[in-house]
Design an enzyme around this catalytic site. Sequence first.
Site, PDB file in Angstrom:
ATOM      1  N   ASP A  63       0.729  -1.136  -0.041  1.00 22.25           N
ATOM      2  CA  ASP A  63      -0.002   0.048  -0.147  1.00 22.25           C
ATOM      3  C   ASP A  63       0.711   1.199   0.116  1.00 22.25           C
ATOM      4  O   ASP A  63       1.627   1.509   1.001  1.00 22.25           O
ATOM      5  CB  ASP A  63      -0.838  -0.025   1.278  1.00 22.25           C
ATOM      6  CG  ASP A  63      -1.832   1.338   1.599  1.00 22.25           C
ATOM      7  OD1 ASP A  63      -1.416   2.228   0.496  1.00 22.25           O
ATOM      8  OD2 ASP A  63      -2.534   1.201   2.431  1.00 22.25           O
ATOM      9  N   SER A 145       5.086  11.756 -16.338  1.00 22.16           N
ATOM     10  CA  SER A 145       4.027  11.914 -17.387  1.00 22.16           C
ATOM     11  C   SER A 145       4.461  13.214 -18.159  1.00 22.16           C
ATOM     12  O   SER A 145       5.003  14.245 -17.443  1.00 22.16           O
ATOM     13  CB  SER A 145       2.736  12.181 -16.579  1.00 22.16           C
ATOM     14  OG  SER A 145       1.830  12.703 -17.617  1.00 22.16           O
ATOM     15  N   TYR A 160      -3.354  16.358  -9.992  1.00 19.09           N
ATOM     16  CA  TYR A 160      -2.519  15.440 -10.473  1.00 19.09           C
ATOM     17  C   TYR A 160      -1.122  15.896 -11.335  1.00 19.09           C
ATOM     18  O   TYR A 160      -0.176  15.381 -11.337  1.00 19.09           O
ATOM     19  CB  TYR A 160      -3.425  14.489 -11.589  1.00 19.09           C
ATOM     20  CG  TYR A 160      -2.517  13.523 -12.526  1.00 19.09           C
ATOM     21  CD1 TYR A 160      -2.258  12.597 -11.920  1.00 19.09           C
ATOM     22  CD2 TYR A 160      -2.296  14.018 -13.830  1.00 19.09           C
ATOM     23  CE1 TYR A 160      -1.426  11.540 -12.475  1.00 19.09           C
ATOM     24  CE2 TYR A 160      -1.676  12.946 -14.547  1.00 19.09           C
ATOM     25  CZ  TYR A 160      -1.019  11.809 -13.928  1.00 19.09           C
ATOM     26  OH  TYR A 160      -0.429  10.950 -14.944  1.00 19.09           O
ATOM     27  N   LYS A 164       2.689  15.524 -10.732  1.00 15.38           N
ATOM     28  CA  LYS A 164       3.841  15.142 -11.866  1.00 15.38           C
ATOM     29  C   LYS A 164       4.882  16.168 -11.866  1.00 15.38           C
ATOM     30  O   LYS A 164       6.150  15.918 -12.202  1.00 15.38           O
ATOM     31  CB  LYS A 164       3.275  15.103 -13.099  1.00 15.38           C
ATOM     32  CG  LYS A 164       2.185  13.644 -12.963  1.00 15.38           C
ATOM     33  CD  LYS A 164       3.011  12.567 -12.709  1.00 15.38           C
ATOM     34  CE  LYS A 164       2.087  11.179 -12.574  1.00 15.38           C
ATOM     35  NZ  LYS A 164       2.889  10.153 -12.133  1.00 15.38           N
TER      36      LYS A 164
END
Length: 233
Positions: A63, A145, A160, A164
């Site tokens: 986890d 990304s 998000y 990144k």
Amino acid sequence: MEKWRGKVAVVTGANSAIGTAIAETLGNIGMEVVGLAKRLDRFAELKTKFKRKKDKFHPIITDFANEEDIISAFEWVERHLGGIHILVNNTATSSKISPIEASTTDAWRQIYDINVIALQICSREGIKSMRKHHIDDGYIININSRAAYMTTPIPGMTSYYASKKAVNTIGEGLRAELGHNSKIRVTTISPALVRELQELEGIVVSPKVAGLESVDIAKTVELLLQLPSHVLA
């Protein structure tokens, strides 16, 4: 590539499209691969592929929002396999994305805990292992990304995109820190659209968009490992 044969690689998010492809590629060059992921999905398929080729794959349920869980996984590697030569930080989440005004603090924490904090914990534990076992030619590869380079986030994905951009900064910081007193290399790969990953997350992809395949990212990792140890990419 012979130098990596029999060495230990840890791949986080190993049950995702990209992680699975990377794990299989590292197995193909003869590495002992430890795959960390929160769920068992695709682990059975990977274990079958590795067994068929007589390669070694060690799945560990982890986890990534739980520091103790992450540290426990690295302790298992230390006890059973010894030093880590390659660490691929691949785990990430884009779930629970929504506009800031409609989001929750818990949703933000989940994104930053998994995309940023977990990556730093894994990097720290990986470096400690390399130092302990005097692995001078270790390699940390962060799978990031294209979002890290976009100035304006897609609406609803601000957290998000922010995570990144943080991964890029962490990668560059690690390169600078390790460059002073070791030969441990750090590279960040920032792919654009990966079709399989988008499909797994239920994101509709236009057929007009070619997109990358997970194997493209895995081949990039393989290419990096072929570079001489004094070459940074």
